[in-house]
Design a protein around this motif. Structure first.
Motif, PDB file in Angstrom:
ATOM      1  N   LYS A  20     -56.569  37.390  -9.741  1.00 23.97           N
ATOM      2  CA  LYS A  20     -55.712  37.901 -10.572  1.00 23.97           C
ATOM      3  C   LYS A  20     -54.553  36.871 -11.264  1.00 23.97           C
ATOM      4  O   LYS A  20     -54.191  36.978 -12.377  1.00 23.97           O
ATOM      5  N   LEU A  21     -53.776  36.091 -10.409  1.00 20.49           N
ATOM      6  CA  LEU A  21     -53.305  35.067 -10.883  1.00 20.49           C
ATOM      7  C   LEU A  21     -53.718  34.036 -11.971  1.00 20.49           C
ATOM      8  O   LEU A  21     -53.301  34.019 -13.171  1.00 20.49           O
ATOM      9  N   PRO A  22     -54.884  33.527 -11.630  1.00 15.76           N
ATOM     10  CA  PRO A  22     -55.516  32.451 -12.888  1.00 15.76           C
ATOM     11  C   PRO A  22     -55.756  33.378 -14.115  1.00 15.76           C
ATOM     12  O   PRO A  22     -55.690  32.890 -15.117  1.00 15.76           O
ATOM     13  N   PHE A  23     -56.258  34.447 -13.876  1.00 15.51           N
ATOM     14  CA  PHE A  23     -56.810  35.346 -15.144  1.00 15.51           C
ATOM     15  C   PHE A  23     -55.241  35.611 -15.842  1.00 15.51           C
ATOM     16  O   PHE A  23     -55.138  35.655 -17.006  1.00 15.51           O
ATOM     17  N   THR A  24     -54.275  35.994 -15.230  1.00 12.17           N
ATOM     18  CA  THR A  24     -52.906  36.238 -15.950  1.00 12.17           C
ATOM     19  C   THR A  24     -52.366  35.023 -16.602  1.00 12.17           C
ATOM     20  O   THR A  24     -52.055  35.291 -17.670  1.00 12.17           O
ATOM     21  N   ILE A  25     -52.407  33.840 -16.242  1.00 14.59           N
ATOM     22  CA  ILE A  25     -52.160  32.745 -16.773  1.00 14.59           C
ATOM     23  C   ILE A  25     -52.891  32.381 -17.965  1.00 14.59           C
ATOM     24  O   ILE A  25     -52.342  32.156 -19.032  1.00 14.59           O
ATOM     25  N   ALA A  26     -54.242  32.477 -18.056  1.00 16.95           N
ATOM     26  CA  ALA A  26     -55.201  32.325 -19.027  1.00 16.95           C
ATOM     27  C   ALA A  26     -55.177  33.136 -20.103  1.00 16.95           C
ATOM     28  O   ALA A  26     -55.061  32.840 -21.218  1.00 16.95           O
ATOM     29  N   GLU A  27     -54.873  34.544 -19.676  1.00 16.11           N
ATOM     30  CA  GLU A  27     -54.345  35.611 -20.840  1.00 16.11           C
ATOM     31  C   GLU A  27     -53.006  35.393 -21.604  1.00 16.11           C
ATOM     32  O   GLU A  27     -53.022  35.512 -22.708  1.00 16.11           O
ATOM     33  N   PHE A  28     -52.006  34.764 -20.764  1.00 19.66           N
ATOM     34  CA  PHE A  28     -50.821  34.542 -21.293  1.00 19.66           C
ATOM     35  C   PHE A  28     -51.060  33.280 -22.498  1.00 19.66           C
ATOM     36  O   PHE A  28     -50.358  33.451 -23.475  1.00 19.66           O
ATOM     37  N   ILE A  29     -51.708  32.274 -21.859  1.00 18.45           N
ATOM     38  CA  ILE A  29     -51.888  31.400 -22.739  1.00 18.45           C
ATOM     39  C   ILE A  29     -52.860  31.724 -24.143  1.00 18.45           C
ATOM     40  O   ILE A  29     -52.594  31.180 -25.091  1.00 18.45           O
ATOM     41  N   GLY A  30     -53.815  32.591 -23.996  1.00 18.58           N
ATOM     42  CA  GLY A  30     -54.650  32.881 -25.200  1.00 18.58           C
ATOM     43  C   GLY A  30     -53.558  33.703 -25.732  1.00 18.58           C
ATOM     44  O   GLY A  30     -53.675  33.691 -27.303  1.00 18.58           O
ATOM     45  N   ASN A  31     -52.818  34.748 -25.480  1.00 20.64           N
ATOM     46  CA  ASN A  31     -51.876  35.362 -26.427  1.00 20.64           C
ATOM     47  C   ASN A  31     -50.736  34.667 -27.035  1.00 20.64           C
ATOM     48  O   ASN A  31     -50.029  35.250 -27.897  1.00 20.64           O
ATOM     49  N   ASN A  32     -50.174  33.527 -26.359  1.00 17.42           N
ATOM     50  CA  ASN A  32     -49.190  32.801 -26.583  1.00 17.42           C
ATOM     51  C   ASN A  32     -49.529  31.316 -26.811  1.00 17.42           C
ATOM     52  O   ASN A  32     -48.943  30.477 -26.109  1.00 17.42           O
TER      53      ASN A  32
ATOM     54  N   ASN B 177     -48.582  28.941 -28.948  1.00 17.63           N
ATOM     55  CA  ASN B 177     -47.622  28.190 -29.438  1.00 17.63           C
ATOM     56  C   ASN B 177     -46.700  27.813 -28.026  1.00 17.63           C
ATOM     57  O   ASN B 177     -45.648  27.067 -28.309  1.00 17.63           O
ATOM     58  N   LYS B 178     -46.711  28.678 -27.047  1.00 17.33           N
ATOM     59  CA  LYS B 178     -45.949  28.241 -25.752  1.00 17.33           C
ATOM     60  C   LYS B 178     -46.447  27.389 -25.024  1.00 17.33           C
ATOM     61  O   LYS B 178     -47.844  27.396 -24.782  1.00 17.33           O
ATOM     62  N   THR B 179     -45.481  26.623 -24.539  1.00 21.23           N
ATOM     63  CA  THR B 179     -46.194  25.405 -23.788  1.00 21.23           C
ATOM     64  C   THR B 179     -45.782  25.506 -22.088  1.00 21.23           C
ATOM     65  O   THR B 179     -45.774  24.217 -21.615  1.00 21.23           O
ATOM     66  N   ASP B 180     -45.530  26.661 -21.829  1.00 18.65           N
ATOM     67  CA  ASP B 180     -45.450  26.738 -20.357  1.00 18.65           C
ATOM     68  C   ASP B 180     -46.215  26.440 -19.451  1.00 18.65           C
ATOM     69  O   ASP B 180     -46.245  25.919 -18.309  1.00 18.65           O
ATOM     70  N   PHE B 181     -47.558  26.646 -19.902  1.00 20.77           N
ATOM     71  CA  PHE B 181     -48.867  26.297 -18.739  1.00 20.77           C
ATOM     72  C   PHE B 181     -49.553  24.927 -19.346  1.00 20.77           C
ATOM     73  O   PHE B 181     -50.765  25.087 -19.291  1.00 20.77           O
TER      74      PHE B 181
END
Length: 447
Positions: free
Chosen positions: A128-140, A142-146
């Motif tokens: 769940k955690l790596p999926f959540t990070i990956a989905e956040f990156i795909g949706n955002n 322009n953000k450089t959090d990860f």
């Protein structure tokens, strides 16, 4: 065309009608248009000509924004054929690329498989955690959090699917974004070609134009100093410009051998996350998803049997489902736990013990009654030399390490490793006692 290929490219397409010599096809996204017009054009044109005649033209329509019909655009195919030299996407105004730097580049093939999307990814507590990070990156994007995102895990746990899903999501949201998925081996081959053709600057400049760079199996660059030196300015430039860098590996950065320290330190700038082997509940969910997709729901006792035996790899779970459904369908047999066990015997190695380099060193040193440290020395004593070559041979046979990586671990050259492997292979064929020793060591490795 195979049913599998048809499902990937045409099941979600729809013919909207035929008028004035033109057929209109609704497709999920612009990415499908590029695939139809370049990769699949010949087979598509052949089918349409058989139905509508030689003069048929094609028109595509798709929604720029997900399921929003108000964002639909229409593209007309050129005639009689289309090539990458004349991309049809130039016929419409592209949505602005918020990731772009103002420079207009030629379009590129992203190398993404649209099947590898977030919607098709099975989620459980273990991933769940790596999926959540990956989905956040795909949706955002322009953000450089990860950024960079370094994803590691064993072979077959779904790393490739997850990082490609990032690219697919970015392309859905920003069709004009320059997204590229590539394996490290292909990157290495491209670098070698650039060196031979004296086009290193072109190689680096191309990769510095990418908005989202997805690199699979980064561990393959171990010991490749030239390629790492070329990748270093690419990484720096993209990161500085806020472009996305996503990498996968079979181990975390701290365990990567044969890499420049300055590159390893950059891998740790963003977030490093492990994608673990699926837990029991996730394995069951994957089996249900894959069986439903293939049109034959598996009984729960069958799911329990498979999930209990195939524990490490999503890929092996998928293989068992396909084999099981194929056998049951062709032989007209019911899907039973007994049939599942029969399929697993031939389809996968159940509960296979994963052998690594350290295990090989330990087992070999134990067999030769040596201290493991002496194997890494420069000693040429016969037993030590034999043990060292046996380790080279077994590491090549039982691990994913390249000869360069094996040499790095033993402080030997790539050529020395290849010579050692060849020497062991020759001795196995001519020296029965030596052959027995190899088998004894392998038996101890298998537990």
């Amino acid at each position: 065309m195979s049913p599998e290929l048809f499902d990937v490219w045409f099941r979600d397409a729809e013919s909207l009608g035929f008028n004035d010599g033109k057929v209109t096809i609704s497709v999920p996204s612009e990415y499908f248009v590029s695939q139809y017009e370049n990769r699949l054009y010949n087979v598509l044109r052949s089918a349409l000509r058989k139905v509508y005649g030689a003069g048929v033209k094609i028109e595509y329509t798709y929604n720029v924004v997900g399921n929003d019909p108000t964002s639909a655009v229409t593209l007309a195919s050129s005639s009689p054929s289309v090539s990458l030299k004349n991309p049809i996407s130039r016929q419409i105004a592209q949505p602005a690329n918020p990731m772009g730097d103002g420079v207009v580049y030629e379009e590129i093939e992203s190398q993404l498989n649209p099947v590898y999307n977030f919607e098709n990814y099975c989620i459980g507590n273990s991933n769940k955690l790596p999926f959540t990070i990956a989905e956040f990156i795909g949706n955002n994007p322009n953000k450089t959090d990860f950024n960079p995102f370094f994803l590691y895990g064993n072979t077959g746990v779904g790393k490739t699917h997850l990082i490609q899903a990032i690219g697919v999501r970015v392309k859905e949201r920003i069709p004009s974004a320059r997204v590229l998925y590539i394996t490290s081996r292909i990157f290495e081959n491209q670098y070698g070609t650039a060196v031979r053709e004296k086009r290193i600057n072109d190689f680096v400049n191309f990769y510095q134009s990418i908005d989202v760079l997805l690199i699979d199996d980064i561990q393959e660059l171990s010991g490749k100093t030239g390629t790492q030196n070329a990748f270093f300015p690419i990484f720096n430039y993209l990161h500085q410009k806020g472009k996305l860098l996503v990498m996968t590996s079979d181990r975390p950065p701290v365990d990567l051998d044969g890499f420049m320290e300055r590159l390893l330190s950059r891998f740790k700038w963003g977030v490093t996350e492990v994608l673990p082997s699926p837990d029991l509940e996730l394995r069951k969910a994957i089996l249900r998803q894959k069986s439903d997709k293939n049109g034959l729901a598996l009984p729960e006792p069958v799911i329990d049997v498979i999930a209990g035996h195939v524990t490490e790899s999503v890929r092996e779970l998928e293989g068992v489902v396909l084999s099981l459904i194929t056998r049951a369908t062709l032989l007209n047999q019911p899907v039973t736990p007994e049939l599942a066990k029969l399929v697993m015997q031939s389809a996968v190695k159940i509960q296979k013990r994963k052998i690594n380099f350290d295990m090989i060193v330990e087992a070999t040193a134990s067999y030769y009654n040596l201290d493991a440290d002496v194997i890494f020395s420069r000693s040429r004593v016969r037993d030590i030399s034999d043990a060292r070559q046996v380790i080279m041979y077994l590491a090549s046979k039982h691990t994913d390490l390249s000869s360069t990586s094996i040499g790095y671990k033993l402080s030997r050259t790539h050529v020395t490793v290849l010579h050692g492997i060849k020497n062991v292979e020759n001795r196995i064929g001519t020296e029965p006692v030596f052959c027995d020793s190899i088998e004894t060591i392998e038996k101890s490795l298998r537990g």
